[in-house]
Design a protein around this motif. Structure first.
Motif, mmCIF file in Angstrom:
data_model
loop_
_atom_site.group_PDB
_atom_site.id
_atom_site.type_symbol
_atom_site.label_atom_id
_atom_site.label_comp_id
_atom_site.label_asym_id
_atom_site.label_seq_id
_atom_site.Cartn_x
_atom_site.Cartn_y
_atom_site.Cartn_z
ATOM 1 N N LEU A 180 -11.335 -1.507 17.289
ATOM 2 C CA LEU A 180 -10.691 -2.303 16.808
ATOM 3 C C LEU A 180 -9.954 -2.768 15.715
ATOM 4 O O LEU A 180 -10.685 -3.440 14.907
ATOM 5 N N ALA A 181 -8.935 -2.342 15.175
ATOM 6 C CA ALA A 181 -8.239 -2.516 13.450
ATOM 7 C C ALA A 181 -7.242 -2.601 13.167
ATOM 8 O O ALA A 181 -6.390 -1.254 13.851
ATOM 9 N N ALA A 182 -6.072 -3.968 12.791
ATOM 10 C CA ALA A 182 -5.266 -2.799 12.017
ATOM 11 C C ALA A 182 -5.159 -2.429 10.665
ATOM 12 O O ALA A 182 -6.089 -2.006 10.173
ATOM 13 N N ALA A 183 -4.582 -1.691 10.541
ATOM 14 C CA ALA A 183 -4.023 -0.368 9.583
ATOM 15 C C ALA A 183 -4.188 -1.930 7.954
ATOM 16 O O ALA A 183 -3.611 -2.667 7.860
ATOM 17 N N PRO A 184 -4.048 -1.131 7.238
ATOM 18 C CA PRO A 184 -4.190 -2.237 5.557
ATOM 19 C C PRO A 184 -3.260 -3.024 5.471
ATOM 20 O O PRO A 184 -1.956 -2.122 5.659
ATOM 21 N N ASP A 185 -3.313 -3.670 5.003
ATOM 22 C CA ASP A 185 -2.164 -4.668 5.079
ATOM 23 C C ASP A 185 -1.168 -5.249 6.256
ATOM 24 O O ASP A 185 -0.099 -5.590 6.385
ATOM 25 N N VAL A 210 -12.112 4.741 17.688
ATOM 26 C CA VAL A 210 -11.839 3.360 16.896
ATOM 27 C C VAL A 210 -10.304 3.919 17.019
ATOM 28 O O VAL A 210 -9.537 4.664 17.166
ATOM 29 N N VAL A 211 -10.349 2.226 17.347
ATOM 30 C CA VAL A 211 -8.203 2.670 17.491
ATOM 31 C C VAL A 211 -7.971 1.314 16.519
ATOM 32 O O VAL A 211 -7.822 0.277 16.268
ATOM 33 N N LEU A 212 -6.845 2.175 15.986
ATOM 34 C CA LEU A 212 -6.115 1.685 14.596
ATOM 35 C C LEU A 212 -4.252 1.201 15.468
ATOM 36 O O LEU A 212 -3.618 2.732 15.290
ATOM 37 N N TRP A 213 -4.340 0.402 15.174
ATOM 38 C CA TRP A 213 -2.297 0.116 15.321
ATOM 39 C C TRP A 213 -2.098 -0.304 13.983
ATOM 40 O O TRP A 213 -2.552 -1.038 12.850
ATOM 41 N N ALA A 214 -0.627 0.369 13.453
ATOM 42 C CA ALA A 214 0.153 0.262 12.777
ATOM 43 C C ALA A 214 1.547 -0.293 13.607
ATOM 44 O O ALA A 214 2.049 0.664 14.165
ATOM 45 N N HIS A 215 2.102 -1.373 12.458
ATOM 46 C CA HIS A 215 3.654 -1.240 13.374
ATOM 47 C C HIS A 215 4.952 -0.858 12.331
ATOM 48 O O HIS A 215 5.367 -0.239 12.492
ATOM 49 N N LEU A 248 -1.693 3.905 5.124
ATOM 50 C CA LEU A 248 -2.984 3.379 3.951
ATOM 51 C C LEU A 248 -4.722 4.117 4.467
ATOM 52 O O LEU A 248 -5.049 3.138 4.183
ATOM 53 N N ALA A 249 -3.775 3.738 5.945
ATOM 54 C CA ALA A 249 -5.423 4.400 6.940
ATOM 55 C C ALA A 249 -5.612 5.794 6.344
ATOM 56 O O ALA A 249 -5.872 6.770 6.291
ATOM 57 N N PRO A 250 -7.754 5.412 6.244
ATOM 58 C CA PRO A 250 -8.379 6.543 5.611
ATOM 59 C C PRO A 250 -8.841 7.694 6.986
ATOM 60 O O PRO A 250 -9.688 7.405 7.689
ATOM 61 N N LEU A 251 -7.513 7.768 7.502
ATOM 62 C CA LEU A 251 -7.408 8.980 8.788
ATOM 63 C C LEU A 251 -8.472 10.573 8.925
ATOM 64 O O LEU A 251 -9.004 10.031 9.685
ATOM 65 N N THR A 283 -13.857 8.841 17.760
ATOM 66 C CA THR A 283 -12.784 9.095 17.749
ATOM 67 C C THR A 283 -11.906 8.345 17.468
ATOM 68 O O THR A 283 -12.006 7.597 17.869
ATOM 69 N N LEU A 284 -10.830 8.881 16.558
ATOM 70 C CA LEU A 284 -9.701 8.304 16.245
ATOM 71 C C LEU A 284 -8.593 7.879 17.251
ATOM 72 O O LEU A 284 -7.831 8.737 17.337
ATOM 73 N N LEU A 285 -8.288 6.971 17.690
ATOM 74 C CA LEU A 285 -7.003 6.849 18.765
ATOM 75 C C LEU A 285 -5.804 6.122 17.738
ATOM 76 O O LEU A 285 -5.982 5.075 17.148
ATOM 77 N N LEU A 286 -4.566 6.421 17.819
ATOM 78 C CA LEU A 286 -3.544 5.046 16.806
ATOM 79 C C LEU A 286 -2.600 4.612 17.875
ATOM 80 O O LEU A 286 -2.355 5.867 18.738
ATOM 81 N N GLY A 287 -1.929 3.741 17.248
ATOM 82 C CA GLY A 287 -1.481 2.593 18.659
ATOM 83 C C GLY A 287 -0.377 2.344 17.757
ATOM 84 O O GLY A 287 -0.873 2.233 16.585
ATOM 85 N N GLY A 288 1.144 1.814 17.859
ATOM 86 C CA GLY A 288 2.221 1.500 17.739
ATOM 87 C C GLY A 288 3.515 2.409 16.663
ATOM 88 O O GLY A 288 2.390 3.654 17.105
ATOM 89 N N PRO A 289 4.230 1.880 16.702
ATOM 90 C CA PRO A 289 5.341 3.223 15.980
ATOM 91 C C PRO A 289 5.260 3.322 14.523
ATOM 92 O O PRO A 289 5.671 4.562 14.112
ATOM 93 N N GLY A 290 3.882 2.681 13.895
ATOM 94 C CA GLY A 290 3.629 3.264 12.530
ATOM 95 C C GLY A 290 3.471 4.675 12.380
ATOM 96 O O GLY A 290 3.850 5.047 10.999
ATOM 97 N N TRP A 291 3.121 5.379 12.672
ATOM 98 C CA TRP A 291 2.181 6.823 12.732
ATOM 99 C C TRP A 291 3.475 8.058 12.911
ATOM 100 O O TRP A 291 3.245 8.547 12.482
ATOM 101 N N GLY A 292 4.055 7.672 13.323
ATOM 102 C CA GLY A 292 5.766 8.453 13.344
ATOM 103 C C GLY A 292 5.801 9.663 12.546
ATOM 104 O O GLY A 292 6.506 10.657 12.936
#
Length: 279
Positions: A167-172, A217-222, A229-232, A241-250
């Motif tokens: 689990l990790a947050a996106a850069p910054d 990998v679960v990446l979170w971005a608000h 900035l994330a290396p998708l 498997t890459l899973l993305l959570g949070g509204p930042g990926w919209g």
């Protein structure tokens, strides 16, 4: 029916006016099934089981969340804490009470239902009050720290093979409480994870991916500015498997195979499935 009567699942569903699917869901998710089961025979509900289910219907009809209603229908001790309880404690900067409320809530409902039915609405209301009234940062920090302390006490399961989730947050990105809730929800199900926390630079994330080789990998971005900035593409090119959570990926075009998850429950189910566990 007289005491000691045994009801089939179909008879219970017809009597209560609910679908057999709902009955099965309540049994699987909340444990509201027959209290006694005889091997080799169809399940039979007794009068007490039916009374519990009827109470479940009454409570959900009053607007109580299904998870809280199930706890109360089974005779759980006292009412489950609600958003108003949390707001009162937070506005008084009562960190000990917030901790007790969170512990009580998670014990009653489990991490996922506690998060989705009470904690997220509580955090949203805190944020709205901060915008409307000005200030409020101290209140939000006290609340977040109290929730974080309880979530981190849920457990630390043994990994036993390939790590299920990194689990990790996106850069910054600094908003990481949802990742803590995810780690706690996975731990509650005996599923290990490793949380890198806030503001994870891309090189650090990729290095951890090389070392740990997780199944997911679960990446979170608000915020969209941090999500981009994330290396998708680099992660998507691996066997992870890459899973993305949070509204930042919209507003971001996602590489093939990358999945967005909209809820904590959905993310937990994805991780459990991808790591070969039953959801």
């Amino acid at each position: 029916m007289s005491d000691g009567a045994r009801w089939s699942a179909g008879a219970v569903a017809r009597t209560l006016g609910i679908s057999p699917t709902t009955l099965r869901t309540w049994d699987r998710r909340y444990g509201l099934g027959p209290r006694t089961r005889e091997e080799g025979k169809h399940r039979r509900y007794d009068d007490g089981d039916v009374a519990t289910l009827r109470r479940m219907l009454e409570l959900t009809g009053q607007g109580v969340s299904p998870a809280a209603a199930a706890t109360m229908a089974r005779g759980g001790a006292g009412p489950v804490p609600d958003v108003h309880d949390f707001i009162r404690a937070a506005t008084q900067l009562d960190s000990p009470r917030l901790g007790r409320l969170t512990t009580e809530l998670v014990s009653a409902l489990g991490v996922i239902d506690a998060w989705e039915s009470v904690l997220v609405p509580f955090l949203v209301e805190l944020g709205e009050r901060a915008v409307e009234e000005g200030g409020g940062i101290g209140v939000e920090h006290v609340a977040s720290n109290a929730l974080l302390t309880v979530l981190r006490r849920v457990g630390d399961p043994l990994e036993g093979g390939r790590l299920p989730a990194l689990l990790a947050a996106a850069p910054d990105e600094q908003h990481t409480l949802p990742l803590e809730a995810l780690a706690a929800a996975l731990a509650e199900r005996g599923c290990a994870s490793r949380n890198l926390g806030a503001r994870v630079p891309s090189p650090a994330l990729l290095a951890a991916l090389d070392v740990l080789a997780p199944r997911c990998v679960v990446l979170w971005a608000h915020d969209h500015a941090y999500a981009r900035l994330a290396p998708l593409a680099t992660i998507a090119a691996t066997s992870t498997t890459l899973l993305l959570g949070g509204p930042g990926w919209g507003r971001i075009a996602l590489p093939s195979g990358v999945r967005r998850v909209q809820t904590l429950r959905g993310c937990v189910e994805e991780v459990l499935t991808r790591s070969g566990r039953s959801a």
